[in-house]
Design an enzyme around this catalytic site. Structure first.
Site, PDB file in Angstrom:
ATOM      1  N   ARG A  51    -134.695 -64.122 -43.919  1.00 48.33           N
ATOM      2  CA  ARG A  51    -135.317 -63.257 -42.924  1.00 48.33           C
ATOM      3  C   ARG A  51    -134.285 -62.730 -41.856  1.00 48.33           C
ATOM      4  O   ARG A  51    -133.133 -63.589 -41.722  1.00 48.33           O
ATOM      5  CB  ARG A  51    -136.668 -63.592 -42.437  1.00 48.33           C
ATOM      6  CG  ARG A  51    -137.022 -65.034 -42.242  1.00 48.33           C
ATOM      7  CD  ARG A  51    -136.300 -65.786 -41.220  1.00 48.33           C
ATOM      8  NE  ARG A  51    -136.201 -65.029 -39.707  1.00 48.33           N
ATOM      9  CZ  ARG A  51    -135.323 -65.076 -39.072  1.00 48.33           C
ATOM     10  NH1 ARG A  51    -134.212 -65.892 -38.988  1.00 48.33           N
ATOM     11  NH2 ARG A  51    -135.407 -64.336 -37.939  1.00 48.33           N
ATOM     12  N   GLY A  52    -134.464 -61.962 -40.916  1.00 50.09           N
ATOM     13  CA  GLY A  52    -133.450 -61.609 -39.860  1.00 50.09           C
ATOM     14  C   GLY A  52    -133.220 -60.436 -40.302  1.00 50.09           C
ATOM     15  O   GLY A  52    -132.691 -60.392 -41.549  1.00 50.09           O
ATOM     16  N   ALA A  53    -133.093 -59.317 -39.530  1.00 50.29           N
ATOM     17  CA  ALA A  53    -132.636 -58.035 -40.098  1.00 50.29           C
ATOM     18  C   ALA A  53    -131.218 -58.110 -40.665  1.00 50.29           C
ATOM     19  O   ALA A  53    -131.143 -57.387 -41.686  1.00 50.29           O
ATOM     20  CB  ALA A  53    -132.447 -57.109 -38.696  1.00 50.29           C
ATOM     21  N   ARG A  89    -139.425 -54.998 -47.374  1.00 50.25           N
ATOM     22  CA  ARG A  89    -139.909 -55.284 -46.245  1.00 50.25           C
ATOM     23  C   ARG A  89    -139.668 -53.820 -45.506  1.00 50.25           C
ATOM     24  O   ARG A  89    -138.735 -53.105 -45.551  1.00 50.25           O
ATOM     25  CB  ARG A  89    -139.374 -56.203 -45.592  1.00 50.25           C
ATOM     26  CG  ARG A  89    -139.749 -57.698 -45.862  1.00 50.25           C
ATOM     27  CD  ARG A  89    -139.356 -58.822 -44.788  1.00 50.25           C
ATOM     28  NE  ARG A  89    -140.095 -58.977 -43.904  1.00 50.25           N
ATOM     29  CZ  ARG A  89    -139.594 -59.673 -42.573  1.00 50.25           C
ATOM     30  NH1 ARG A  89    -138.705 -60.372 -42.633  1.00 50.25           N
ATOM     31  NH2 ARG A  89    -140.575 -59.722 -41.545  1.00 50.25           N
ATOM     32  N   GLN A 199    -140.883 -68.966 -36.022  1.00 45.92           N
ATOM     33  CA  GLN A 199    -139.097 -68.999 -36.203  1.00 45.92           C
ATOM     34  C   GLN A 199    -138.439 -69.305 -34.917  1.00 45.92           C
ATOM     35  O   GLN A 199    -137.302 -69.934 -35.239  1.00 45.92           O
ATOM     36  CB  GLN A 199    -138.795 -67.343 -36.434  1.00 45.92           C
ATOM     37  CG  GLN A 199    -139.206 -66.849 -37.874  1.00 45.92           C
ATOM     38  CD  GLN A 199    -140.430 -65.989 -37.619  1.00 45.92           C
ATOM     39  OE1 GLN A 199    -141.338 -66.266 -36.832  1.00 45.92           O
ATOM     40  NE2 GLN A 199    -140.304 -64.831 -38.457  1.00 45.92           N
ATOM     41  N   ASP A 240    -135.110 -55.378 -34.844  1.00 49.02           N
ATOM     42  CA  ASP A 240    -135.245 -55.050 -36.053  1.00 49.02           C
ATOM     43  C   ASP A 240    -134.878 -53.567 -36.358  1.00 49.02           C
ATOM     44  O   ASP A 240    -134.539 -52.998 -37.692  1.00 49.02           O
ATOM     45  CB  ASP A 240    -136.590 -55.446 -36.836  1.00 49.02           C
ATOM     46  CG  ASP A 240    -136.696 -56.985 -36.652  1.00 49.02           C
ATOM     47  OD1 ASP A 240    -136.343 -57.440 -37.409  1.00 49.02           O
ATOM     48  OD2 ASP A 240    -137.236 -57.438 -35.742  1.00 49.02           O
ATOM     49  N   ASN A 250    -139.059 -55.409 -32.471  1.00 47.60           N
ATOM     50  CA  ASN A 250    -138.538 -56.904 -32.636  1.00 47.60           C
ATOM     51  C   ASN A 250    -139.978 -57.659 -32.958  1.00 47.60           C
ATOM     52  O   ASN A 250    -140.957 -57.037 -32.900  1.00 47.60           O
ATOM     53  CB  ASN A 250    -137.808 -57.383 -31.533  1.00 47.60           C
ATOM     54  CG  ASN A 250    -137.159 -58.620 -31.787  1.00 47.60           C
ATOM     55  OD1 ASN A 250    -136.417 -58.776 -32.547  1.00 47.60           O
ATOM     56  ND2 ASN A 250    -137.479 -59.447 -30.945  1.00 47.60           N
ATOM     57  N   LYS A 251    -139.655 -59.099 -33.157  1.00 44.95           N
ATOM     58  CA  LYS A 251    -140.918 -59.829 -33.465  1.00 44.95           C
ATOM     59  C   LYS A 251    -141.884 -59.653 -32.703  1.00 44.95           C
ATOM     60  O   LYS A 251    -141.741 -59.574 -31.304  1.00 44.95           O
ATOM     61  CB  LYS A 251    -140.369 -61.244 -33.717  1.00 44.95           C
ATOM     62  CG  LYS A 251    -141.252 -62.435 -34.045  1.00 44.95           C
ATOM     63  CD  LYS A 251    -142.097 -62.072 -35.344  1.00 44.95           C
ATOM     64  CE  LYS A 251    -140.846 -61.846 -36.274  1.00 44.95           C
ATOM     65  NZ  LYS A 251    -141.355 -61.271 -37.650  1.00 44.95           N
TER      66      LYS A 251
HETATM   67  P1  RI2 Z   1    -131.258 -59.788 -35.949  1.00 46.17           P
HETATM   68  C1  RI2 Z   1    -136.619 -60.921 -37.179  1.00 46.17           C
HETATM   69  O1  RI2 Z   1    -137.927 -61.012 -37.757  1.00 46.17           O
HETATM   70  C2  RI2 Z   1    -137.065 -61.070 -35.520  1.00 46.17           C
HETATM   71  O2  RI2 Z   1    -137.769 -60.068 -35.355  1.00 46.17           O
HETATM   72  C3  RI2 Z   1    -135.780 -61.229 -34.945  1.00 46.17           C
HETATM   73  O3  RI2 Z   1    -135.610 -60.896 -33.675  1.00 46.17           O
HETATM   74  C4  RI2 Z   1    -134.982 -60.331 -35.697  1.00 46.17           C
HETATM   75  O4  RI2 Z   1    -135.570 -60.542 -37.211  1.00 46.17           O
HETATM   76  C5  RI2 Z   1    -133.597 -60.931 -36.003  1.00 46.17           C
HETATM   77  O5  RI2 Z   1    -132.686 -60.190 -36.597  1.00 46.17           O
HETATM   78  P2  RI2 Z   1    -138.197 -61.704 -39.150  1.00 46.17           P
HETATM   79  O6  RI2 Z   1    -137.287 -61.394 -40.241  1.00 46.17           O
HETATM   80  O7  RI2 Z   1    -131.589 -58.975 -34.888  1.00 46.17           O
HETATM   81  O8  RI2 Z   1    -137.990 -63.205 -38.919  1.00 46.17           O
HETATM   82  O9  RI2 Z   1    -130.858 -61.147 -35.797  1.00 46.17           O
HETATM   83  O10 RI2 Z   1    -139.565 -61.413 -39.554  1.00 46.17           O
HETATM   84  O11 RI2 Z   1    -130.539 -59.351 -37.060  1.00 46.17           O
END
Ligand code: RI2
Length: 356
Positions: A51-53, A89, A199, A240, A250-251
């Site tokens: 996970r994480g964009a 997603r 997370q 995201d 974002n989250k």
């Molecule tokens: P980068 C996460 O979503 C959160 O929204 C977090 O801030 C973001 O991804 C981080 O992505 P999830 O995938 O900005 O855990 O670090 O639902 O790329």
């Protein structure tokens, strides 16, 4: 610094399969999962193994390479597999961005397998450089605030996980924090636990502990109180998807932190690579699709029992309804600045439009 396919959160293993850290088991167990096919990549994104964009984008890109290999370069089969990955997603735009970039290569190539592998590695290598830059630029902001306010210790609050587990190889929001540690700055991080998947509590804390960076995990509702008491010098989160008008998805819960930051004059920054902008999206609050995830994530909490076994336990009455929005959108007016590899960008259409 080209890593040639070896990064902290994922790598091509000796058999040329994609090996990823299975983030569902952290911080309790450090397991990896091997992805051999496009469908494996799709499933790993859907079930939050990764996970994480940023990392979602990388797994998607390598997933298209796995498809190219699996279908021996057959373009129509690769395209079909790529479109499945692209819809795994909905909110993080890096996923669509990475797949589209890979499909471009598929369309243009004779040697599709070789070129897809090279492109997936190129995207990942670029992310490494982007996050280094984000770290440096973000840390300059930290140093400026410290100098202006004549403080020797810096307290930053972050939400969710936007570290190296989320984007290669040092994260978005955590990159300035890692850089601050390198520069010898006395830094402390308030880590929002980030219900419902936690997370922050499970991933950001694990990363910071591993790096030896001082941090304190706080329940999600604590940030406003800390800001009011002058205990937060800056908020930094990842993103995201950021719209052309500067609204940032974002989250879930990020918006509330931005409101509290505004009310208490705490600088609120979003750190992101340019690949997280959606230039086609004019208005984030009205147009960004917000993922709705399983009710189970609200009903159940994952933890470790006294015998060391990872368990999911129910914390709600089974019959109660829940709703689980994965993200929210922070309006541009609450954002101090967007920290990107191209510098600090004002959250408005003119400044963002120039990055296209
Ligand atoms: P980068 C996460 O979503 C959160 O929204 C977090 O801030 C973001 O991804 C981080 O992505 P999830 O995938 O900005 O855990 O670090 O639902 O790329």
């Amino acid at each position: 610094m080209a890593h040639q396919g070896i990064y902290k959160a994922l790598w091509l293993n000796d058999n040329d399969n994609l090996e990823v850290i299975d983030q569902r088991f952290l911080p309790f167990e450090k397991k990896t999962r091997i992805l051999k096919t496009a469908n494996d990549a799709c499933e790993a994104i859907k079930d939050m193994t990764v996970r994480g964009a940023g990392v979602i984008g990388n797994v998607a890109a390598f997933g298209v390479y796995l498809a190219a290999r699996e279908f021996a370069g057959d373009k129509s089969q690769i395209k079909q597999a790529a479109m499945n990955i692209r819809t795994s997603r909905p909110t993080a735009v890096n996923l669509m961005w990475a797949v589209d970039r890979m499909l471009n290569i598929v369309a243009q190539s004779d040697d599709v397998v070789k070129n897809c592998k090279a492109e997936a590695i190129a995207i990942a290598d670029e992310d490494v450089l982007r996050t280094q830059k984000i770290g440096e630029i973000g840390c300059d902001i930290i140093e400026n605030i410290m100098a202006k306010r004549k403080i020797n210790q810096f307290n930053v609050l972050t939400h969710c996980n936007a570290g190296w587990l989320a984007i290669l190889d040092s994260g978005s929001a955590l990159a300035p924090i890692y850089e601050a540690q390198k520069r010898g700055i006395d830094i402390h991080v308030w880590v929002d636990e980030t219900r419902p998947r936690n997370q922050g509590a499970s991933l950001t804390s694990w990363e910071l502990l591993d790096a030896g960076i001082k941090h304190t995990i706080i329940p999600d509702n604590t940030g406003g109180h800390l800001m009011q008491q002058g205990m937060v010098d800056m908020v930094i989160t990842g993103a995201d998807r950021v719209a052309l008008n500067g609204d940032a998805a974002n989250k879930i819960g990020t918006y509330l932190k931005a409101l509290a930051a505004k009310d208490n004059d705490v600088p609120f920054y979003i750190a992101l690579p340019i690949s997280t902008f959606d230039f086609a999206c004019e208005d984030g609050v009205s147009d960004i699709e917000i993922e709705i995830r399983s009710e189970d994530e609200v009903h159940l909490m994952r933890g470790i029992d006294r015998h060391g076994n990872v368990q999911d336990i129910r914390i709600t009455p089974e019959e109660s309804a829940t709703i689980n929005y994965g993200f929210d959108v922070t309006p541009a007016r609450l954002i101090t600045g967007l920290i990107t590899e191209a510098g600090i960008i004002a959250p408005n259409k003119d400044a963002i439009g120039e990055l296209k």
